[in-house]
Design a protein around this motif. Structure first.
Motif, PDB file in Angstrom:
ATOM      1  N   ARG A  67       0.843  -1.200   0.000  1.00  0.00           N
ATOM      2  CA  ARG A  67       0.000   0.000   0.000  1.00  0.00           C
ATOM      3  C   ARG A  67       0.877   1.248   0.000  1.00  0.00           C
ATOM      4  O   ARG A  67       1.982   1.245   0.539  1.00  0.00           O
ATOM      5  CB  ARG A  67      -0.917   0.025   1.220  1.00  0.00           C
ATOM      6  N   LYS A  68       0.360   2.304  -0.584  1.00  0.00           N
ATOM      7  CA  LYS A  68       1.095   3.568  -0.623  1.00  0.00           C
ATOM      8  C   LYS A  68       0.852   4.326   0.678  1.00  0.00           C
ATOM      9  O   LYS A  68       0.007   5.211   0.775  1.00  0.00           O
ATOM     10  CB  LYS A  68       0.658   4.403  -1.832  1.00  0.00           C
ATOM     11  N   SER A  98       7.436   2.637   3.742  1.00  0.00           N
ATOM     12  CA  SER A  98       7.168   3.813   2.912  1.00  0.00           C
ATOM     13  C   SER A  98       7.469   3.500   1.456  1.00  0.00           C
ATOM     14  O   SER A  98       8.458   2.820   1.155  1.00  0.00           O
ATOM     15  CB  SER A  98       8.032   5.001   3.369  1.00  0.00           C
ATOM     16  N   PRO A  99       6.649   4.035   0.542  1.00  0.00           N
ATOM     17  CA  PRO A  99       6.982   3.904  -0.884  1.00  0.00           C
ATOM     18  C   PRO A  99       8.312   4.572  -1.225  1.00  0.00           C
ATOM     19  O   PRO A  99       8.949   4.206  -2.215  1.00  0.00           O
ATOM     20  CB  PRO A  99       5.809   4.612  -1.584  1.00  0.00           C
ATOM     21  N   GLU A 100       8.723   5.520  -0.382  1.00  0.00           N
ATOM     22  CA  GLU A 100       9.996   6.210  -0.612  1.00  0.00           C
ATOM     23  C   GLU A 100      11.191   5.270  -0.484  1.00  0.00           C
ATOM     24  O   GLU A 100      12.291   5.584  -0.937  1.00  0.00           O
ATOM     25  CB  GLU A 100      10.155   7.358   0.395  1.00  0.00           C
ATOM     26  N   GLU A 120      11.465   2.490  -1.964  1.00  0.00           N
ATOM     27  CA  GLU A 120      11.659   1.802  -3.246  1.00  0.00           C
ATOM     28  C   GLU A 120      13.007   2.197  -3.845  1.00  0.00           C
ATOM     29  O   GLU A 120      13.358   3.377  -3.919  1.00  0.00           O
ATOM     30  CB  GLU A 120      10.538   2.175  -4.211  1.00  0.00           C
TER      31      GLU A 120
END
Length: 475
Positions: A236-237, A414-416, A418
């Motif tokens: 999930r974002k 966190s998507p950060e 990635e």
């Protein structure tokens, strides 16, 4: 086998809990306990048709389910009360003489694998598997409890393991009457229900073997892999921070419930709380603190206490300061010490919720009770998981003293993350990386953690109803 009954609803239900779970999986067959949970439903000697029980329940307004935890496996069903006696007989055969035919093995392996594939995109399951991998080598917490086609189906020439024979061995060893507790609910008389249960379930075999016991495997997370910052790429974002402590198992303290007392204060949202301050700074959207009381969070080897925070973008950028505020709040609790006034407020709230709760669906009620029968003495089967029985400041103080910065593990989703997480968790493929807590923050938390005047205990709650002897609420 112990028995408890209730007569509250027109729908009848039964649940059976076995004191064995994925901790007992053989090292070379991960997921075998879960697989067996599936296989016992594949017909019995008395009712050999493979899907006979499910068909019977659907025809008579019923349903069934089962689940495998770390140290327990639970089966439950409900049905129209008119057909309860027959349903009990059909269901009991799975524990008396299941067929577990070899031809069904491949099909049920695929069913287990499907559950695993459906669970893979779940961030909560991914976090659990990653967290479990941090345990000491050899501790059952590190096992792959789900099982899948890779672990349960061994192709010719791959491994000399006969899954079917091992499955039957596991059933003979662990599906024994003296590991089981049973709860039934129907509108028949207690004498009638007891007669049915004795007549039907007396045939479950009892091998007399000692119960599985893992209580000697203490401090599984006292290891270099713990007390670090783990950056994780979520499905999930969302930005989410989880601060976790592994403390000694707290089951013996169920009458005091120290972790529940602490979690109530951590999760408080009023003036002086962590969340109220984080919201003022626009750093967080939600906060949850505590222990879920699942087998993952609480078993015979440890208990987990976690603070989970949903962060804003700004909160993510300042997550170390968010952690700092949590540690400041815990230091305030440790400095102030346990508060009898607060404990008694929580106690009154729990008492009121218990005595005036809405009627639970029968299938949920029996599921909860049969598990409680594994955990508590007879006088507390109904209340052991809900009520706070007595205030013991020493027990609470001991639990609080364990929640220190030096014992905490940080998980940051966190998507950060990635592109910065080259490591992969073995079974769910979760992308992650880890790093040592920066010396600057470690030093602040170890020797320079100051109290924050904006964080304080909640004010007295003057609006809690008091339960009197006539079970009326007095304000």
């Amino acid at each position: 086998m112990d028995l408890i009954t209730a007569t509250v609803s027109s729908q009848a239900a039964a649940a059976l809990c076995i004191g064995v779970g994925s901790f007992s999986d053989p090292d070379d067959l991960p997921g075998l306990a879960h697989f067996l949970e599936h296989m016992v439903f594949m017909g019995s000697e008395k009712y050999p048709a493979e899907n006979d029980f499910d068909a019977f329940l659907k025809k008579h307004g019923g349903s069934d389910n089962a689940s495998t935890d770390c140290e327990r496996t639970i089966f439950q069903f409900d049905v129209h009360k008119k057909y309860f006696r027959e349903a009990l007989d059909r269901w009991a055969q799975f524990f008396i003489c299941p067929l577990m035919i070899e031809d069904a093995v491949d099909r049920e392996v695929e069913a287990v694998d499907s559950e695993y594939q459906l669970a893979r995109p779940s961030d909560s399951h991914r976090k659990e598997m990653l967290f479990g991998s941090l345990a000491k080598p050899g501790h059952p917490m590190g096992k792959f409890c789900w099982g899948n086609a890779q672990t349960l189906k061994h192709e010719p020439g791959e491994k000399l393991i006969n899954t079917y024979e091992r499955l039957r061995d596991f059933w003979r060893r662990y599906y024994s009457a003296h590991y089981m507790t049973l709860a039934v609910q129907s509108r028949e008389s207690l004498d009638t229900l007891e007669e049915w249960v004795r007549d039907i379930f007396i045939k479950i075999p009892n091998n007399g073997e000692p119960r599985p016991n893992f209580s000697h495997l203490q401090q599984p997370f006292d290891t270099p892999a713990f007390h670090k910052l783990y950056r994780v790429v979520p499905v999930r974002k969302v930005h989410a921070l989880t601060i976790s402590w592994a403390v000694p198992p707290q089951g013996k303290n169920y009458r005091v419930k120290p972790l529940h007392y602490i979690s109530w204060l951590i999760g408080h949202e009023g003036a002086g709380s962590i969340l109220s301050l984080l919201r003022k700074k626009c750093w967080a959207l939600a906060l949850f603190g505590g222990n879920s009381e699942t087998g993952f969070d609480q078993n015979s080897t440890y208990s987990i206490f976690s603070v989970s925070i949903t962060l804003t973008d700004q909160g993510y950028q300042n997550f170390y300061q968010v952690v700092h505020l949590v540690f400041q709040y815990l230091k305030m609790l440790q400095t102030q010490g346990p508060q009898q006034r607060i404990y008694e407020e929580i106690q009154k709230i729990e008492d009121n919720e218990f005595h005036y709760q809405e009627q639970t669906d029968p299938i949920e009620f029996v599921e909860n009770i049969c598990e409680n029968m594994q955990l508590f003495p007879k006088q507390d089967f109904l209340t052991g998981d809900q009520l706070m029985f007595h205030y013991d400041p020493q027990v609470i103080e001991t639990a609080l003293s364990l929640l220190t910065p030096l014992r905490a593990n940080l998980l940051l989703l966190s998507p950060e993350n990635e592109g910065h997480c080259p490591l992969r968790e073995k079974w769910f493929g979760t992308s992650y990386n880890y790093e040592i807590i920066p010396e600057e923050w470690a030093q602040r938390w170890e020797s320079d953690l100051k109290l924050n005047p904006d964080l304080h205990l909640p004010a007295e709650n003057l609006f809690i109803g008091q339960l009197d002897l006539s079970r009326k609420i007095i304000l």
